[in-house]
Design a protein around this motif. Structure first.
Motif, short mmCIF file in Angstrom:
data_model
loop_
_atom_site.label_atom_id
_atom_site.label_comp_id
_atom_site.label_asym_id
_atom_site.label_seq_id
_atom_site.Cartn_x
_atom_site.Cartn_y
_atom_site.Cartn_z
N ARG A 246 0.95 -1.29 0.01
CA ARG A 246 0.11 0.09 -0.08
C ARG A 246 0.93 1.22 -0.15
O ARG A 246 0.60 2.14 -0.69
CB ARG A 246 -1.00 0.06 1.10
N GLN A 247 1.87 1.17 0.89
CA GLN A 247 2.80 2.30 0.86
C GLN A 247 3.54 2.80 -0.47
O GLN A 247 3.64 3.75 -0.88
CB GLN A 247 3.95 2.00 1.58
N VAL A 248 3.75 1.66 -1.34
CA VAL A 248 4.34 2.03 -2.64
C VAL A 248 3.29 2.35 -3.62
O VAL A 248 3.54 3.45 -4.30
CB VAL A 248 4.87 0.62 -3.37
N VAL A 249 2.08 1.86 -3.63
CA VAL A 249 0.78 2.31 -4.58
C VAL A 249 0.60 3.68 -4.06
O VAL A 249 0.34 4.61 -5.10
CB VAL A 249 -0.16 1.34 -4.29
N ILE A 250 0.59 4.18 -2.71
CA ILE A 250 0.08 5.42 -2.55
C ILE A 250 1.31 6.30 -2.92
O ILE A 250 0.96 7.44 -3.31
CB ILE A 250 0.04 5.60 -0.88
N ASN A 251 2.48 5.83 -2.71
CA ASN A 251 3.56 6.97 -3.40
C ASN A 251 3.42 7.17 -4.74
O ASN A 251 3.65 8.01 -5.31
CB ASN A 251 4.97 6.06 -2.85
N LEU A 252 3.09 5.96 -5.59
CA LEU A 252 3.11 5.83 -6.94
C LEU A 252 1.74 6.93 -7.48
O LEU A 252 1.80 7.80 -8.15
CB LEU A 252 2.94 4.77 -7.58
N LEU A 253 0.81 6.61 -6.68
CA LEU A 253 -0.60 7.50 -6.80
C LEU A 253 -0.32 9.02 -6.65
O LEU A 253 -0.48 9.95 -7.35
CB LEU A 253 -1.74 7.02 -6.03
#
Ligand code: ADP
Length: 255
Positions: free
Chosen positions: A150-157
């Motif tokens: 989730r941390q990665v996806v939030i960073n990318l988004l």
């Protein structure tokens, strides 16, 4: 130092020893250089928000000010302290990566579901800038560290929102490909030039330092995201067409 000199080969023993030592010293040198640079960059990054807090609070102490001016000063100090706080969090995280203490805790779950949750979370932020988010998400059951992914996806988004044009678009895809879960975040932002694209996973690298520092950016998000994906034995890739947009693709092995 895992290499061993072949004891039966006495003629070349010294030459081989020199080779092993040179190689080891070379690697030590470059990792030492990297550490020195990392410390210097980290100190430099901390200095800016600290200088803002010092200058603003000093002014507030020596000058007579209206309540509105005090309010403005406190807001600036608060924002700078917030920025320092997220910088410290990221630096601690990277220190754990460097020392080998960084671990992921895999549990069975649905990666598509986690990505959907992130999209719902970030949608209001995108809408504030008139950006629409479209998604095509396949549910994929696998073992992964949900919090970290989730941390990665939030960073990318959040990057796709932050660096996009107003009224731009974001497409989020999750699909199974061979033995991988492929999660991609595509935007219609300004894109990244090939020379910058090569460096964007490097710590502290920002394409436009002056613009980015105003947006509270640290240049550490992608470095941490890459470490998380690599800890899952996966890959994080970036593809961009300057002037047209950028796509980040995370590939996570299913087994
Ligand atoms: P931060 O966003 O905090 O600066 P990141 O490591 O997440 O740190 O990103 C590094 C740099 O890569 C950013 O400063 C920005 O210049 C560039 N970047 C990241 N994502 C995008 C994107 N979607 N479009 C254009 N540039 C991007």
């Amino acid at each position: 130092l895992s290499q061993r000199i072949d004891e039966t080969n006495t003629k070349n023993e010294l030459g081989q020893l020199a080779h092993v030592l040179n190689d080891t010293f070379g690697r030590l040198d470059s990792s030492f250089e990297q550490q020195v640079r990392f410390t210097a960059d980290a100190s430099h990054e901390m200095r800016t928000p600290l200088a803002v807090i010092l200058a603003k609070s000093e002014l507030a102490l020596v000058r007579e000010r209206t309540p509105e001016k005090y309010q403005e000063t406190i807001k600036t100090c608060y924002d700078s302290a917030q920025h320092m706080s997220s910088l410290i969090e990221s630096l601690l995280e990277l220190a754990r990566v460097d020392s080998g203490e960084f671990k992921v805790q895999r549990e069975q779950g649905n990666v598509g579901l986690e990505v959907s949750t992130c999209v719902d979370m970030l949608r209001p932020l995108a809408e504030k800038r008139g950006i629409t988010v479209e998604s095509d998400i396949q549910g994929i059951e696998m073992e992964f560290d949900a919090q970290r992914i989730r941390q990665v996806v939030i960073n990318l988004l959040s990057n796709a929102v932050k660096y996009n044009h107003e009224q731009g678009k974001i497409f989020v895809h999750v699909r199974k490909e061979n033995n991988e879960a492929v999660i991609s975040v595509q935007d219609t932002g300004p894109g990244i030039k090939p020379d910058d694209l090569k460096n964007i996973f490097n710590r502290f690298y920002r394409v436009d330092k002056s613009r980015n520092s105003k947006q509270g950016s640290t240049g550490l998000g992608l470095a941490i995201s890459q470490a998380i994906v690599q800890a899952h034995q996966g890959r994080l890739e970036a593809e961009s067409e300057f002037g047209a947009g950028t796509t980040f693709r995370m590939r996570l092995p299913l087994k």
